[in-house]
Design a protein around this motif. Structure first.
Motif, mmCIF file in Angstrom:
data_model
loop_
_atom_site.group_PDB
_atom_site.id
_atom_site.type_symbol
_atom_site.label_atom_id
_atom_site.label_comp_id
_atom_site.label_asym_id
_atom_site.label_seq_id
_atom_site.Cartn_x
_atom_site.Cartn_y
_atom_site.Cartn_z
ATOM 1 N N SER A 92 0.802 -1.213 0.000
ATOM 2 C CA SER A 92 0.000 0.000 0.000
ATOM 3 C C SER A 92 0.838 1.267 0.000
ATOM 4 O O SER A 92 0.284 2.362 -0.026
ATOM 5 C CB SER A 92 -0.922 -0.004 1.230
ATOM 6 O OG SER A 92 -0.159 -0.006 2.429
ATOM 7 N N THR A 103 2.730 4.054 -1.654
ATOM 8 C CA THR A 103 2.861 4.648 -2.977
ATOM 9 C C THR A 103 4.097 5.538 -2.997
ATOM 10 O O THR A 103 4.241 6.428 -2.160
ATOM 11 C CB THR A 103 1.617 5.482 -3.324
ATOM 12 O OG1 THR A 103 0.480 4.622 -3.374
ATOM 13 C CG2 THR A 103 1.787 6.172 -4.667
ATOM 14 N N ASN A 104 5.000 5.274 -3.930
ATOM 15 C CA ASN A 104 6.226 6.059 -4.063
ATOM 16 C C ASN A 104 6.206 6.821 -5.387
ATOM 17 O O ASN A 104 5.929 6.236 -6.436
ATOM 18 C CB ASN A 104 7.455 5.139 -4.027
ATOM 19 C CG ASN A 104 7.596 4.421 -2.705
ATOM 20 O OD1 ASN A 104 7.950 5.015 -1.698
ATOM 21 N ND2 ASN A 104 7.303 3.130 -2.707
ATOM 22 N N SER A 162 6.380 9.765 -0.685
ATOM 23 C CA SER A 162 5.711 8.480 -0.474
ATOM 24 C C SER A 162 4.614 8.637 0.579
ATOM 25 O O SER A 162 4.688 9.514 1.446
ATOM 26 C CB SER A 162 6.709 7.407 -0.023
ATOM 27 O OG SER A 162 7.280 7.726 1.229
ATOM 28 N N LYS A 204 -1.179 4.475 0.971
ATOM 29 C CA LYS A 204 -2.476 4.642 0.321
ATOM 30 C C LYS A 204 -3.590 3.946 1.093
ATOM 31 O O LYS A 204 -4.701 4.472 1.228
ATOM 32 C CB LYS A 204 -2.410 4.097 -1.105
ATOM 33 C CG LYS A 204 -3.676 4.318 -1.918
ATOM 34 C CD LYS A 204 -3.492 3.841 -3.349
ATOM 35 C CE LYS A 204 -4.753 4.086 -4.174
ATOM 36 N NZ LYS A 204 -4.583 3.633 -5.577
#
Length: 322
Positions: A117, A119-120, A148, A151
């Motif tokens: 989960s 996000t980068n 980052s 999410k």
């Protein structure tokens, strides 16, 4: 996955040629591993071993304290003594070792593998990205920056990690936090700019209200529209905004008494070039601006005012001298 498959996964993951093959992003020719990767009976174990090698290669030194805490909590809550059959004494230790290693590896893969989960978002030199968060908050990420966020947990905790520069237009809601290596910014709904590179940490508030703290929270300031602050000797020092903090979005970079070395770093980021500075004192202070539309004009704006000559040797190299 059965114990035989677990055993195969770890045998693969311990093989030096396999590790080299994975870390080379499969660019190293290896018929053996390619065949096993595509084999009906072996491809599942091979893919698990690839996940394991990738996860264990993750650079833990760059993990934030927040993510470390989440990982430790997850490991602690996931420990559960497995029920195993009685095995011959010579094999028991080996299987227990395999189970323990596989359990930790599975946790690492779950936390760090791109399917998780987190996000980068990363921008390269000469690249700017504009995107929206799950709550419709808008972010514009400057070149050479990383951001980052979690999410899956974003609705419960609007928290991000930033290394670089970004402009935020935050939708109203619960607390919104931007963590950087040098400090943090907390808001409820506002627009602001955060610059965090090397040991420089600066924040400008455009609308609303923001709370800015240093890394250890020993110094904090509250900013209102038109105010800014910078980290000086581990203390947040408030000042007035001298120009719009989001002008860089339109390609304009302003400076007021900034070391030339910092301006050169920004030129390199925006144009993806290397500037050779061996013959120039880069500690001199610069006040002015440049536009990222054209390299020639940007170099003239910065160096001509300081009576520094420059030569563009090719598309990626500039030499400056007195």
């Amino acid at each position: 996955m059965g114990s035989d498959n677990i055993n195969n996964v770890l045998i693969y993951a311990e093989d030096k040629s396999f590790i080299q093959w994975v870390r080379s992003d499969f660019s190293t020719d290896n018929e053996k591993w390619e065949a096993l990767k595509n084999g009906d009976e072996t491809k599942a174990a091979i893919h698990e071993a690839i996940d394991l090698v990738t996860a264990l290669s993750f650079d833990n030194e760059k993990m934030s304290q927040q993510r470390k805490s989440k990982l430790f909590d997850r490991i602690e809550s996931s420990i559960d003594a497995p029920k195993v059959k009685t095995l011959p004494k010579r094999n028991t230790r080996r299987l227990l070792s395999l189970i323990a290693t596989a359990a930790v590896a599975l946790l690492l893969v779950t936390v760090f593998w791109p399917r998780n989960s987190i996000t980068n978002i990363t921008t390269q030199f000469a690249e700017i990205q504009k995107f929206n968060l799950p709550d419709a908050s808008e972010i514009i990420l400057n070149a050479g920056s990383e951001l980052s966020y979690d999410k899956k947990n974003y609705k419960n905790e609007r928290s991000l990690e930033l290394d670089g520069e970004a402009f935020f237009n935050v939708e109203k809601g619960q607390k919104f936090t931007v963590n950087t290596p040098s400090g943090s910014v907390e808001v409820l709904g506002t627009s602001f700019n955060v610059y965090s590179r090397n040991e420089t940490f600066k924040v400008v508030c455009e609308t609303g209200k923001v709370l800015v703290s240093n890394k250890d929270f020993s110094s904090s300031v509250t900013l209102f529209p038109g105010e800014s602050c910078a980290l000086i000797n581990n203390k947040m020092v408030k000042g007035k905004r001298t120009f719009k903090s989001d002008d860089w979005i339109d390609g304009i970079y302003h400076y007021d008494g900034v070391k030339l070395s910092d301006v050169i770093e920004e030129l390199e980021r925006q144009f993806d070039i290397k500037i050779i500075t061996d013959q120039v004192d880069t500690d001199v202070l610069y006040s002015g601006f440049f536009n990222r539309k054209k390299l020639q004009e940007a170099l003239e704006s910065v160096f001509w005012t300081l009576k520094i000559k420059f030569e563009i040797e090719d598309d990626s190299k500039v030499v400056i001298h007195n």
